[in-house]
Scaffold this motif. Sequence first.
Motif, PDB file in Angstrom:
ATOM      1  N   SER A 169     -24.184  -6.994 -41.145  1.00  0.00           N
ATOM      2  CA  SER A 169     -23.446  -7.957 -40.327  1.00  0.00           C
ATOM      3  C   SER A 169     -23.622  -9.339 -40.930  1.00  0.00           C
ATOM      4  O   SER A 169     -24.471  -9.542 -41.807  1.00  0.00           O
ATOM      5  CB  SER A 169     -23.920  -7.910 -38.876  1.00  0.00           C
ATOM      6  N   GLY A 170     -22.830 -10.295 -40.480  1.00  0.00           N
ATOM      7  CA  GLY A 170     -22.899 -11.642 -41.027  1.00  0.00           C
ATOM      8  C   GLY A 170     -21.669 -12.440 -40.669  1.00  0.00           C
ATOM      9  O   GLY A 170     -20.894 -12.055 -39.784  1.00  0.00           O
ATOM     10  N   GLU A 171     -21.523 -13.586 -41.340  1.00  0.00           N
ATOM     11  CA  GLU A 171     -20.387 -14.462 -41.088  1.00  0.00           C
ATOM     12  C   GLU A 171     -19.646 -14.643 -42.413  1.00  0.00           C
ATOM     13  O   GLU A 171     -20.242 -15.025 -43.405  1.00  0.00           O
ATOM     14  CB  GLU A 171     -20.861 -15.843 -40.594  1.00  0.00           C
ATOM     15  N   ALA A 172     -18.355 -14.337 -42.389  1.00  0.00           N
ATOM     16  CA  ALA A 172     -17.551 -14.526 -43.599  1.00  0.00           C
ATOM     17  C   ALA A 172     -16.826 -15.860 -43.498  1.00  0.00           C
ATOM     18  O   ALA A 172     -16.214 -16.163 -42.484  1.00  0.00           O
ATOM     19  CB  ALA A 172     -16.534 -13.395 -43.737  1.00  0.00           C
ATOM     20  N   VAL A 173     -16.938 -16.662 -44.540  1.00  0.00           N
ATOM     21  CA  VAL A 173     -16.155 -17.899 -44.583  1.00  0.00           C
ATOM     22  C   VAL A 173     -14.878 -17.608 -45.356  1.00  0.00           C
ATOM     23  O   VAL A 173     -14.917 -17.181 -46.514  1.00  0.00           O
ATOM     24  CB  VAL A 173     -16.938 -19.041 -45.259  1.00  0.00           C
ATOM     25  N   ALA A 181     -17.318 -17.254 -49.006  1.00  0.00           N
ATOM     26  CA  ALA A 181     -18.774 -17.326 -48.856  1.00  0.00           C
ATOM     27  C   ALA A 181     -19.216 -16.399 -47.739  1.00  0.00           C
ATOM     28  O   ALA A 181     -18.430 -16.024 -46.875  1.00  0.00           O
ATOM     29  CB  ALA A 181     -19.215 -18.762 -48.557  1.00  0.00           C
ATOM     30  N   LEU A 182     -20.482 -16.037 -47.784  1.00  0.00           N
ATOM     31  CA  LEU A 182     -21.086 -15.189 -46.753  1.00  0.00           C
ATOM     32  C   LEU A 182     -22.306 -15.910 -46.191  1.00  0.00           C
ATOM     33  O   LEU A 182     -23.119 -16.426 -46.953  1.00  0.00           O
ATOM     34  CB  LEU A 182     -21.524 -13.852 -47.375  1.00  0.00           C
ATOM     35  N   ASP A 183     -22.400 -15.960 -44.874  1.00  0.00           N
ATOM     36  CA  ASP A 183     -23.577 -16.527 -44.217  1.00  0.00           C
ATOM     37  C   ASP A 183     -24.276 -15.416 -43.447  1.00  0.00           C
ATOM     38  O   ASP A 183     -23.646 -14.437 -43.053  1.00  0.00           O
ATOM     39  CB  ASP A 183     -23.156 -17.641 -43.251  1.00  0.00           C
ATOM     40  N   PRO A 184     -25.582 -15.589 -43.205  1.00  0.00           N
ATOM     41  CA  PRO A 184     -26.323 -14.569 -42.451  1.00  0.00           C
ATOM     42  C   PRO A 184     -25.787 -14.451 -41.025  1.00  0.00           C
ATOM     43  O   PRO A 184     -25.192 -15.407 -40.508  1.00  0.00           O
ATOM     44  CB  PRO A 184     -27.760 -15.115 -42.421  1.00  0.00           C
ATOM     45  N   PRO A 185     -25.991 -13.305 -40.378  1.00  0.00           N
ATOM     46  CA  PRO A 185     -25.487 -13.132 -39.013  1.00  0.00           C
ATOM     47  C   PRO A 185     -26.054 -14.209 -38.096  1.00  0.00           C
ATOM     48  O   PRO A 185     -27.225 -14.554 -38.194  1.00  0.00           O
ATOM     49  CB  PRO A 185     -25.993 -11.738 -38.613  1.00  0.00           C
ATOM     50  N   GLY A 186     -25.202 -14.736 -37.246  1.00  0.00           N
ATOM     51  CA  GLY A 186     -25.650 -15.738 -36.291  1.00  0.00           C
ATOM     52  C   GLY A 186     -25.798 -17.129 -36.882  1.00  0.00           C
ATOM     53  O   GLY A 186     -26.207 -18.057 -36.192  1.00  0.00           O
ATOM     54  N   SER A 187     -25.479 -17.278 -38.149  1.00  0.00           N
ATOM     55  CA  SER A 187     -25.604 -18.587 -38.789  1.00  0.00           C
ATOM     56  C   SER A 187     -24.756 -19.616 -38.061  1.00  0.00           C
ATOM     57  O   SER A 187     -23.631 -19.349 -37.648  1.00  0.00           O
ATOM     58  CB  SER A 187     -25.130 -18.487 -40.236  1.00  0.00           C
ATOM     59  N   THR A 188     -25.316 -20.810 -37.888  1.00  0.00           N
ATOM     60  CA  THR A 188     -24.534 -21.871 -37.256  1.00  0.00           C
ATOM     61  C   THR A 188     -24.210 -22.952 -38.280  1.00  0.00           C
ATOM     62  O   THR A 188     -23.861 -24.065 -37.927  1.00  0.00           O
ATOM     63  CB  THR A 188     -25.309 -22.493 -36.088  1.00  0.00           C
ATOM     64  N   GLU A 189     -24.360 -22.616 -39.555  1.00  0.00           N
ATOM     65  CA  GLU A 189     -24.044 -23.604 -40.579  1.00  0.00           C
ATOM     66  C   GLU A 189     -22.587 -24.014 -40.455  1.00  0.00           C
ATOM     67  O   GLU A 189     -21.714 -23.200 -40.155  1.00  0.00           O
ATOM     68  CB  GLU A 189     -24.304 -22.993 -41.966  1.00  0.00           C
ATOM     69  N   ASP A 190     -22.332 -25.289 -40.697  1.00  0.00           N
ATOM     70  CA  ASP A 190     -20.975 -25.772 -40.486  1.00  0.00           C
ATOM     71  C   ASP A 190     -20.059 -25.436 -41.659  1.00  0.00           C
ATOM     72  O   ASP A 190     -20.494 -25.107 -42.758  1.00  0.00           O
ATOM     73  CB  ASP A 190     -20.958 -27.273 -40.195  1.00  0.00           C
ATOM     74  N   ARG A 191     -18.794 -25.473 -41.381  1.00  0.00           N
ATOM     75  CA  ARG A 191     -17.765 -25.321 -42.400  1.00  0.00           C
ATOM     76  C   ARG A 191     -17.019 -26.640 -42.448  1.00  0.00           C
ATOM     77  O   ARG A 191     -16.392 -27.052 -41.470  1.00  0.00           O
ATOM     78  CB  ARG A 191     -16.804 -24.186 -42.046  1.00  0.00           C
ATOM     79  N   LEU A 192     -17.113 -27.302 -43.588  1.00  0.00           N
ATOM     80  CA  LEU A 192     -16.550 -28.642 -43.696  1.00  0.00           C
ATOM     81  C   LEU A 192     -15.298 -28.642 -44.565  1.00  0.00           C
ATOM     82  O   LEU A 192     -15.077 -27.744 -45.374  1.00  0.00           O
ATOM     83  CB  LEU A 192     -17.581 -29.589 -44.310  1.00  0.00           C
ATOM     84  N   GLY A 193     -14.505 -29.681 -44.379  1.00  0.00           N
ATOM     85  CA  GLY A 193     -13.376 -29.921 -45.253  1.00  0.00           C
ATOM     86  C   GLY A 193     -13.326 -31.400 -45.540  1.00  0.00           C
ATOM     87  O   GLY A 193     -13.899 -32.204 -44.792  1.00  0.00           O
ATOM     88  N   VAL A 194     -12.679 -31.763 -46.628  1.00  0.00           N
ATOM     89  CA  VAL A 194     -12.594 -33.180 -46.944  1.00  0.00           C
ATOM     90  C   VAL A 194     -11.137 -33.537 -47.277  1.00  0.00           C
ATOM     91  O   VAL A 194     -10.435 -32.757 -47.915  1.00  0.00           O
ATOM     92  CB  VAL A 194     -13.560 -33.554 -48.101  1.00  0.00           C
TER      93      VAL A 194
END
Lengths: 608, 608
Positions: A169-173, A181-194
């Motif tokens: 399981s995990g978070e797909a960006v 990108a792939l983040d660990p499950p439950g990750s709350t890391e932000d997804r930024l744009g510029v």
Amino acid sequence: MKFNVRVIPPDRELKLKAGDNLRTALIEAGISLDSPCGGQGTCLKCKVQLSGVSQKYTELEKEKLSREELDGGWHLACQVTVEESGEVRLPEVEISRAKASFGLLGEEIALQPNVRGIHFELSKPSLKDQRADWNRLAEYLEQSVNGTVNTSLSLLRELSVRLREWNFSGEAVMVGNEVVALDPPGSTEDRLGVALDIGTTTLAAGLADLGTGRVVAIDAELNPQIAFGADVVSRIMYAQDGHEKRERLQKELIKGLNQLLLRLCRSARRETERIFEATVVGNTTMLHTLLGLEAKHIALAPYVGGLNRPFDLPAAELGLQIHPRGNVHIMPSIASFVGADTVAVILATKLHQTNNPRLAIDIGTNGEVMLATKKGVLTASTAAGPAFEGGRIKYGMRAVKGAISAFQATPEIDYSVIGSVAPRGICGSGLIDLVAELYRTGVLDQKGRILQPAEIKSKWVEELAPRVRVRKEAREFVIFEDENREVTLTQQDVRELQLAKGAIRAGVELLMKEAGIGADDVHEVLLAGVFGNYINRERAVTLGLIPPFPLEKIHFIGNGAMDGALKALLDMEERRQAEKIVAEVQHIELSGRPDFEETFLRCLSLGD
Amino acid sequence: MKFNVRVIPPDRELKLKAGDNLRTALIEAGISLDSPCGGQGTCLKCKVQLSGVSQKYTELEKEKLSREELDGGWHLACQVTVEESGEVRLPEVEISRAKASFGLLGEEIALQPNVRGIHFELSKPSLKDQRADWNRLAEYLEQSVNGTVNTSLSLLRELSVRLREWNFSGEAVMVGNEVVALDPPGSTEDRLGVALDIGTTTLAAGLADLGTGRVVAIDAELNPQIAFGADVVSRIMYAQDGHEKRERLQKELIKGLNQLLLRLCRSARRETERIFEATVVGNTTMLHTLLGLEAKHIALAPYVGGLNRPFDLPAAELGLQIHPRGNVHIMPSIASFVGADTVAVILATKLHQTNNPRLAIDIGTNGEVMLATKKGVLTASTAAGPAFEGGRIKYGMRAVKGAISAFQATPEIDYSVIGSVAPRGICGSGLIDLVAELYRTGVLDQKGRILQPAEIKSKWVEELAPRVRVRKEAREFVIFEDENREVTLTQQDVRELQLAKGAIRAGVELLMKEAGIGADDVHEVLLAGVFGNYINRERAVTLGLIPPFPLEKIHFIGNGAMDGALKALLDMEERRQAEKIVAEVQHIELSGRPDFEETFLRCLSLGD
């Protein structure tokens, strides 16, 4: 001596010491604060509300802030020197989960970015379900994505290890339909744009949290290409000597953008690696140099560039230091001299969705004029030249410390200097004020001639005439003089301003003529651009930069191009609108019109 | 002494000298000739028809060519030593403009490649038409392409110069909807594609002209990864020690492919730069090592790889030396042990479009079994092991010079050696012959035991018994012996062959059981693989490698995987079919079945 200042949001207590500048302290603490002028007191964006603090207003604040703001305890953070404990409230930029609002327009837009996160919980492999790792993930994601999900080789190389580490399981960006990108499950890391606005003189960047739609930081930086020429034509000339020079220009620009990104992220306490998309606007020459494309045909008749369509490429290919698999989206341009920045201004102002006639002028090194009527949007590009940015003006300078930014003659001459120091030169808004006031007071005639002292008929002739200096044929108006230096406005400076003014005004006149409307028909006039925020509307009318519109119809929208680029970052529908704008807008090539020269010459005159 | 030989097609006169080998001479002259075995006389593909030449048949030709071929003057070019002037006719591989045919199936397919050329003549830029160069070209191409046309930054960088050099006309080379190259107007340069079959032991490549559909050259090469282990499991074991070793495996493979491509193009007098697409098949482990993906989970239960979907990537990213903007299309796989090579065999044989039951067996380092019935295609992968390629066999070797490739006992023992030299070892077809004949003549019993000389009841006991050597418990059959060396078949060799045979036969039995049909129901049996061309059908049946099908039902199709990859190169519809095959085929994991062990043990016996 140290004391506590509570900052809301984010509701944090900062330890400050006496004499600390509040803006600097906030930025150093990683609290994002919109201050594109870098603390010069010119952008008026770093407004904060103080309470429990007895802070006096500076002269600049008294001049620039409204009555309501002064009464409400609002200050410019850059003007505040901290002396005691208290509370600082930042303006609310926020925004619900589904809506984003920003910019001076305060408009709400849907949050439908190209970048999104999808949580996945995959069934585990077994002898009954031997799907390969990527098949398993892609099939899962395709349940919530329209179409086929793709990815890159480099992501595939880490996929098997990650899935097993995280128990499938995990978070797909996702950027569009691509897993970047792939983040660990439950990750709350932000997804930024510029959002990047590449101006001939200034690079601006706006950082947005694509999960919340909040614009978390905005910053600006000089375009380092300035070393190779102040205007687009001189850069094109530099670059046409071969692809090494083209690469040099490109490299400098990307270096500048990367520095800006790093500073932006540092101030917002974010990681550049978490930026997954950049939307890029700018004039076509800047976009060509960004991509390393041949730009010389932009400057040669019939003025045809290499690329005006939208274009997407991986950040790594460009060397832009966001996530290497992040997407760089170059916004589309209309024509060689009506770039993606103009498209972005139209997006920001919704000019293309208008019913009543509206006029927008984006003043940078070139001046783009846009006129919307029921029949659609007309655009024209005018060769305003660098006068408004200080170029070709004897004491011209950009709007930084020491620049005369406002001028009045009532009856003594009275001027403001950025940073409240002795004046070193004149910036764009100061130049407009100077020429407008000297014209109003009869020091300049309608043709822009500096009159001989004896010719001046002003009631304040005693204050003004002595400042006119005539040496042989050269005339100048002395604004400031001491033993060390002087700041003057020369006859040549007035001529340069007239050329800029004439170009823009002619553009306005010809578009109104093309649309078959007069000044009275125009419901709204929007002024955008680097100094769009702080030129004096009345003086712009006095000067004749724009037709004599009622002042209440004139609105400043700041960096409209940045707002448009942010909209395109936050809402895919805005990108589709951008393509619609490009397809529908009618660009009028002014130099191709038989009535251009006559109109331009007439518009060189000062006044109406 | 020199003389002229006329070669048709291409109708060219070559100057040869006495003693020249015809195959070598043709290849050196750049005339493409299918000869994957490299002149060993084993692949039987370099057939040519001689006229006006009194050429005697070699023993090998007499044995391998059919009566009709011998009567018609057909020779194997590798066996022909030129001694006089005359005419050489090459077999017709050609093909109309719209149809392509190739392979032993001689099937016609539509020519609808992913790569195509579009001639363009653009209107020239003017003040009335200021579209940017790329907009102009893309809009033109979009008239004949479905959807949006894209390109890469590197092409954009050369676009403006090329368009002006060629007065805004030229030829665009498209891969799908992407412009990957520009040729001058009227250019007749070819657009090539290559099909790559990455076997554990052998790399094969087929070069096709995508303008005509003609397969212009086929060649093969050892997989250089052999240095890291003969079978997939040993390579997976090698690579699991970290990504450096994984990269090493990848690098070696790509180096090998690039060498093969270079030789292929040189022999066909083409440029690797003109190859714009590669379709790639192979077992999943090979495809993983090609992409540098973690492959270890393929070998561990539940046997799940990283990627089984089709995957496209730019050649430059992989380092494959075709056009750097060319596309590499990895074909989809069915399961970890049923790779894209099996999908390609199904494509080549149209097994998935069958009505009557048909069986196909692709024998390489693994043996894939496919059974088509009205209800669909079943596949199974069997761990045949490397015995057929000489692995784990005392005197085992690949089918190269010195290998015993056929064997008969009637009553004297009689064998063929590749290259007609003294035997050095035994290749796959020789091994099958040996075990089958020794079983038929009673030297081996049904359990595969080499009998003691006294136990042999054959009528040819006098010839055979003395060749059985018994030392302690070790028994072997001596095929060849002189003062320098010997070649024998050991008891252990027979056991290895039994394991391979048992695995394949069990796969066949279990698939028939699964489908609910018997051997009599099968209409056709197709044998594919490296030695698919030259094993003896009768012996395969005697041995029990396949059930006792009537010989006329058994057909050899050579490298079916290569044929399938070529089809996918020449016709996009075949790629869609490949995805359909993957979605529809039912893969039977044999080791997961309760009846596997019993069936396998039973199939170890020699005979039916």
